[in-house]
Design a protein around this motif. Structure first.
Motif, short mmCIF file in Angstrom:
data_model
loop_
_atom_site.label_atom_id
_atom_site.label_comp_id
_atom_site.label_asym_id
_atom_site.label_seq_id
_atom_site.Cartn_x
_atom_site.Cartn_y
_atom_site.Cartn_z
N GLN A 82 -3.08 -11.54 -3.39
CA GLN A 82 -4.54 -11.57 -3.37
C GLN A 82 -5.08 -12.57 -2.35
O GLN A 82 -6.06 -12.28 -1.66
N ALA A 83 -4.44 -13.71 -2.23
CA ALA A 83 -4.92 -14.73 -1.29
C ALA A 83 -4.85 -14.24 0.15
O ALA A 83 -5.77 -14.49 0.95
N GLN A 84 -3.79 -13.53 0.51
CA GLN A 84 -3.67 -12.99 1.86
C GLN A 84 -4.75 -11.95 2.12
O GLN A 84 -5.34 -11.90 3.21
N LEU A 85 -5.01 -11.13 1.12
CA LEU A 85 -6.06 -10.11 1.28
C LEU A 85 -7.43 -10.75 1.44
O LEU A 85 -8.22 -10.34 2.30
N VAL A 86 -7.72 -11.74 0.63
CA VAL A 86 -9.01 -12.43 0.74
C VAL A 86 -9.18 -13.03 2.12
O VAL A 86 -10.24 -12.92 2.75
N SER A 87 -8.13 -13.67 2.62
CA SER A 87 -8.19 -14.28 3.95
C SER A 87 -8.46 -13.24 5.02
O SER A 87 -9.30 -13.45 5.92
N ALA A 88 -7.78 -12.10 4.95
CA ALA A 88 -7.97 -11.04 5.95
C ALA A 88 -9.39 -10.48 5.90
O ALA A 88 -10.03 -10.26 6.94
N ILE A 89 -9.89 -10.25 4.71
CA ILE A 89 -11.23 -9.68 4.55
C ILE A 89 -12.29 -10.64 5.09
O ILE A 89 -13.22 -10.23 5.79
N LYS A 90 -12.14 -11.92 4.77
CA LYS A 90 -13.13 -12.90 5.22
C LYS A 90 -13.06 -13.12 6.73
O LYS A 90 -14.09 -13.15 7.41
N GLU A 91 -11.85 -13.28 7.24
CA GLU A 91 -11.70 -13.60 8.66
C GLU A 91 -12.24 -12.50 9.56
O GLU A 91 -12.82 -12.78 10.62
N HIS A 92 -12.09 -11.24 9.13
CA HIS A 92 -12.47 -10.12 9.99
C HIS A 92 -13.76 -9.44 9.53
O HIS A 92 -14.09 -8.36 10.02
N HIS A 93 -14.46 -10.08 8.62
CA HIS A 93 -15.78 -9.61 8.19
C HIS A 93 -15.75 -8.13 7.80
O HIS A 93 -16.53 -7.30 8.30
N ILE A 94 -14.84 -7.82 6.91
CA ILE A 94 -14.61 -6.42 6.52
C ILE A 94 -15.79 -5.88 5.70
O ILE A 94 -16.29 -6.54 4.80
N ASP A 95 -16.19 -4.66 6.05
CA ASP A 95 -17.28 -3.98 5.35
C ASP A 95 -16.78 -2.93 4.37
O ASP A 95 -17.45 -2.62 3.37
N LEU A 96 -15.63 -2.35 4.67
CA LEU A 96 -15.09 -1.24 3.87
C LEU A 96 -13.57 -1.35 3.83
O LEU A 96 -12.94 -1.64 4.86
N VAL A 97 -13.00 -1.13 2.65
CA VAL A 97 -11.55 -1.14 2.49
C VAL A 97 -11.07 0.27 2.19
O VAL A 97 -11.60 0.93 1.29
N TYR A 98 -10.09 0.72 2.95
CA TYR A 98 -9.43 2.00 2.67
C TYR A 98 -8.00 1.68 2.27
O TYR A 98 -7.21 1.17 3.07
N SER A 99 -7.65 1.99 1.04
CA SER A 99 -6.31 1.73 0.52
C SER A 99 -5.49 3.00 0.57
O SER A 99 -5.80 3.98 -0.10
N ASN A 100 -4.42 2.95 1.34
CA ASN A 100 -3.49 4.06 1.46
C ASN A 100 -2.13 3.68 0.85
O ASN A 100 -1.09 4.09 1.31
N LEU A 101 -2.19 2.88 -0.21
CA LEU A 101 -0.98 2.38 -0.84
C LEU A 101 -0.29 3.43 -1.70
O LEU A 101 -0.91 4.39 -2.14
N GLY A 102 0.98 3.19 -1.96
CA GLY A 102 1.71 4.09 -2.83
C GLY A 102 3.12 4.32 -2.31
O GLY A 102 3.51 3.79 -1.27
N PRO A 103 3.88 5.10 -3.06
CA PRO A 103 3.43 5.87 -4.22
C PRO A 103 3.63 5.17 -5.56
O PRO A 103 3.16 5.66 -6.57
N TYR A 104 4.31 4.01 -5.57
CA TYR A 104 4.65 3.36 -6.83
C TYR A 104 3.98 1.99 -6.95
O TYR A 104 3.40 1.49 -6.00
N ASN A 105 4.08 1.41 -8.17
CA ASN A 105 3.50 0.09 -8.45
C ASN A 105 2.01 0.04 -8.15
O ASN A 105 1.49 -0.96 -7.65
N MET A 106 1.32 1.13 -8.47
CA MET A 106 -0.08 1.24 -8.11
C MET A 106 -0.97 0.29 -8.92
O MET A 106 -1.93 -0.27 -8.39
N VAL A 107 -0.66 0.09 -10.18
CA VAL A 107 -1.48 -0.82 -10.99
C VAL A 107 -1.38 -2.24 -10.46
O VAL A 107 -2.39 -2.95 -10.36
#
Length: 212
Positions: A53-78
């Motif tokens: 979570q900390a890495q994600l927060v840093s990336a979102i803040k640093e690059h002023h993200i407006d929209l997240v598209y998650s293409n994760l999978g197929p396992y450990n989705m929760v």
């Protein structure tokens, strides 16, 4: 300009999405990946783990993200949904596009339900593939974010962008198998026009009655 973070950007559909957005001056894409060597185009790439979570927060803040598209999978989705959603909420991003799979609402045609259960498990069993996908999608829907859940029909390879048929969460899946490039094109269009399908879970199929 819309700054988009693609989590799981090495996936085939995500890479097609990025290609369709490359020449659009209104969108800037930031691929978020664990292994940058899997990216042919490493421009704007961010190395990070979707479960951190900390890495994600840093990336979102640093690059002023407006929209997240998650293409994760197929396992450990929760597990991944937990960190992604918490990071988005912590940074006050409002819009998320979440890749799931068809069948998580038991919406498959009757002729395919039993086969899906045998291969992928029950949707109410969180230890199964289908149950894990369903639980993560439910988390997205209950997050309070402006979400669109994408549920592709049976995926196949192909080089042509096809006509798309949309079915919603409370509708039986209809239409035929869909090319990955078509799904990538559809998501690119959604990123360009993000006010579509808000708070909706949509299945995307080819506009045909061919069964998979």
């Amino acid at each position: 300009m819309t700054n988009v973070l693609i989590i799981g950007a090495t996936g085939t559909i995500a890479q097609f999405t990025r290609e369709f957005l490359e020449d659009d001056p209104s969108v800037q894409v930031f691929p978020y990946v664990r292994n940058i060597n899997k990216l042919e185009n490493q421009t704007n790439a961010i190395i990070g783990d979707a479960t951190d979570q900390a890495q994600l927060v840093s990336a979102i803040k640093e690059h002023h993200i407006d929209l997240v598209y998650s293409n994760l999978g197929p396992y450990n989705m929760v597990q991944m949904a937990t960190s992604v959603l918490n990071a988005i909420q912590e940074t006050n991003v409002k819009r998320i596009i979440w890749m799931a799979t068809s069948g998580i609402y038991d919406e498959l045609p009757e002729s395919h339900k039993e086969r899906a259960k045998e291969m992928l498990g029950e949707t109410n069993d969180p230890s199964s593939y289908m149950g894990d996908q369903r639980a993560a999608a439910d988390m997205v829907a209950e997050s309070g974010l402006e979400y669109t859940i994408i549920r592709p029909n049976w995926l196949q390879n192909g080089s042509e962008v096809e006509e798309v048929r949309i079915t919603h969460q409370d509708e039986k899946l209809s239409g035929g198998p869909i090319n990955r490039i078509t799904v990538g094109s559809f998501i690119a269009d959604l990123i360009r026009q993000p006010n579509q399908y808000i708070d909706d879970s949509i299945a995307v199929s080819t506009d045909s009655d061919k069964n998979y």
